[in-house]
Design an enzyme around this catalytic site. Structure first.
Site, PDB file in Angstrom:
ATOM      1  CB  CYS A 213      -0.939   0.006   1.208  1.00 30.14           C
ATOM      2  SG  CYS A 213      -2.140  -1.347   1.201  1.00 30.14           S
ATOM      3  CG  HIS A 292      12.738  -1.752   2.508  1.00 33.40           C
ATOM      4  ND1 HIS A 292      12.523  -2.951   3.133  1.00 33.40           N
ATOM      5  CD2 HIS A 292      12.344  -1.936   1.213  1.00 33.40           C
ATOM      6  CE1 HIS A 292      12.045  -3.829   2.270  1.00 33.40           C
ATOM      7  NE2 HIS A 292      11.916  -3.233   1.094  1.00 33.40           N
ATOM      8  CG  HIS A 376      -3.660  20.438   4.908  1.00 29.14           C
ATOM      9  ND1 HIS A 376      -4.925  20.781   5.334  1.00 29.14           N
ATOM     10  CD2 HIS A 376      -3.110  21.560   4.372  1.00 29.14           C
ATOM     11  CE1 HIS A 376      -5.137  22.055   5.063  1.00 29.14           C
ATOM     12  NE2 HIS A 376      -4.062  22.553   4.473  1.00 29.14           N
ATOM     13  CG  HIS A 380      -2.530   3.357   3.797  1.00 35.57           C
ATOM     14  ND1 HIS A 380      -3.384   3.289   2.711  1.00 35.57           N
ATOM     15  CD2 HIS A 380      -2.400   2.077   4.249  1.00 35.57           C
ATOM     16  CE1 HIS A 380      -3.736   2.030   2.511  1.00 35.57           C
ATOM     17  NE2 HIS A 380      -3.164   1.279   3.430  1.00 35.57           N
ATOM     18  CG  ASN A 413      -6.946  -0.291   2.436  1.00 40.23           C
ATOM     19  OD1 ASN A 413      -6.346   0.318   1.557  1.00 40.23           O
ATOM     20  ND2 ASN A 413      -6.322  -1.039   3.329  1.00 40.23           N
TER      21      ASN A 413
END
Length: 491
Positions: A213, A292, A376, A380, A413
């Site tokens: 995602c 990562h 702002h 996700h 989602n």
């Protein structure tokens, strides 16, 4: 701090580039200083009495350094416009209808149906989200043709809209980056887009697969890197996921969650590095930062596509997903914070760390006030639990979380494209003003946490905007119940 980011080649390159720029400016200033009072008589004197070879070498050195500076300086990346796909009304599907579809497949046990019903009641997803038409068919269709049909509608629809909104032609696009995690057919999506929109033969095209995602942020970062080396170029970034391919028709509990959350959606974003586009663009890209955690086994294994014992393919989510996401977020913001927070906040962070290390480890760590760095927030919309945890971790209020929660409620989602539905929500509300800073945060398998920071270049007037919220924005925000019971007759 994430050890992978401490020696990030990209950061090292930026540091060296800044040093080169400073050296050039200093050298340039030294050279030009004697010429501040330079006259035509001085020029004649130099030509008559100085070594012409020395003058020539100095001139060429200056030209070389000037060329090197202008060729290697960081090019600004602008967001001309973006579009979020809104499916047709006949694809709208309530949670009760989704449960009836699940029951009608005959693939789920009573326990699995009850579990999905329980999750859906607490999911934060509303009753107006969209599912593929073939998933509502009897029987449900899950083949390649059905999956391809879904993604073509989403991707092609979003691209057509962004080209129309920006007044651009497909032939103007020099870079194309597409991301879709679970469905990657042959030919690739970038090739299909090139064929559908007749892109030029020298377009630089890339298809990112299996990156979860947060791949939308990665796609923007890839486009940004390419725009740094290809002057006067337009880049098209397309982010989507495939519900048809992603749906799971089995009874492994760890693989059932995706059925309750993922819905149809996608976005197309048009970027430019043309200096003149500053005046007609919406935003300037300030930072992209990628973290990562794949080197850690627990992080790597927490989101996996696999087969169950009956051979059904699905996405398995581990129980420690929230803990993994929290660690990835910490690593990401520890690198981002020095770039965006004011000195007063950084001082408080350092003071807190020192106090915890040398005086009392029971002292609560100081949570930086990111509201001082951003106006702002687009987090996700992975699920209600994810948003609750992020709100707590970042110490955000309901107003800051509103775009993410309303996106989850209205569209579900939509994977990597959810960040753009959230930004579209803020635009539709008329909240984006010139100079505002926007933080987009994505999470994905691997495990990754990625951030983008944008600066608004103009006031965004909702009356002239076209996005999926405009015809119903007056209905939002809505009050979200903690638990929304579904009729027992659905199963």
């Amino acid at each position: 701090m994430n050890p992978e980011n401490e020696h990030d080649p990209q950061n090292n390159f930026k540091f060296k580039l800044k040093a080169l720029n400073l050296l050039f400016l200093a050298f340039f200033a030294i050279i030009l200083d004697p010429f501040c009072t330079f006259s035509i008589h001085d020029l004649v004197h130099i030509i008559r009495h100085e070594n012409l070879k020395t003058i020539t070498i100095s001139s060429f050195s200056l030209i070389f350094l000037a060329t090197l500076y202008f060729r290697n300086r960081r090019r600004k990346v602008y967001l001309l416009n973006f579009a979020c796909y809104k499916p047709k009304p006949d694809q709208r599907c309530s949670k009760e209808r989704i449960m009836k579809i699940f029951a009608g497949t005959g693939k789920f046990t009573e326990e699995s149906l009850a579990f999905q019903k329980k999750i859906m009641e607490k999911s934060g997803v509303g009753d107006k989200t969209y599912v593929p038409r073939d998933m509502m068919a009897v029987p449900v269709k899950k083949g390649i043709a059905a999956a391809k049909k879904e993604t073509e509608e989403v991707i092609f629809g979003a691209i057509e809209e962004v080209l129309e909104k920006s007044g651009m032609k497909s032939k103007d696009i020099g870079i194309l980056v597409v991301n879709s995690s679970v469905f990657n057919p042959v030919p690739s999506w970038s090739a299909m887009i090139a064929n559908r929109f007749k892109l030029r033969h020298d377009v630089l095209s890339y298809s990112l697969g299996g990156m979860g995602c947060s791949a939308g942020v990665i796609a923007i970062d890839v486009a940004k890197q390419l725009l740094q080396v290809h002057p006067r170029t337009y880049a098209l970034v397309v982010s989507a996921e495939n519900v048809t391919k992603d749906s799971y028709l089995g009874n492994n509990r760890a693989m059932l969650l995706s059925n309750t959350l993922f819905r149809v959606g996608g976005a197309a974003i048009l970027l430019s590095n043309h200096p003149s586009d500053h005046y007609r663009s919406k935003y300037e890209l300030v930072h992209t930062l990628r973290t990562h955690e794949g080197g850690n086994d627990a992080s790597y294994k927490c989101v996996h596509e696999e087969e169950d014992q009956q051979g059904n393919i699905g996405i398995a989510l581990s129980k420690n997903l929230m803990a993994v996401a929290g660690e990835a977020l910490k690593a990401n913001i520890s690198t981002l914070a020095p770039l965006v927070l004011p000195w007063s906040e950084l001082l408080l962070v350092v003071t807190s760390l020192v106090a915890r290390k040398f005086f009392a480890k029971k002292v609560k760590p100081y949570i930086p006030n990111f509201k001082l760095a951003f106006e702002h927030f687009c987090i996700h919309a992975g699920g209600k639990a994810v948003l609750d945890e992020l709100q707590k971790s970042l110490n955000l209020g309901e107003w800051q979380m509103e775009p993410s929660r309303m996106t989850l409620y209205r569209f579900g989602n939509t994977s990597s494209s959810s960040l753009w539905y959230e930004l579209a929500y803020s635009e539709a509300k008329g909240r984006i003003n010139n100079g505002d800073r926007v933080w987009q945060i994505g999470f994905g398998s691997g495990f990754k946490c990625n951030s983008m920071v944008w600066k608004a270049l103009k006031n965004i007037h909702p009356l002239v905007e076209k996005n999926p919220w405009m015809d119903e924005i007056h209905d939002f925000p809505v009050i979200l119940p903690k638990h929304e019971p579904l009729s027992s007759s659905t199963i």
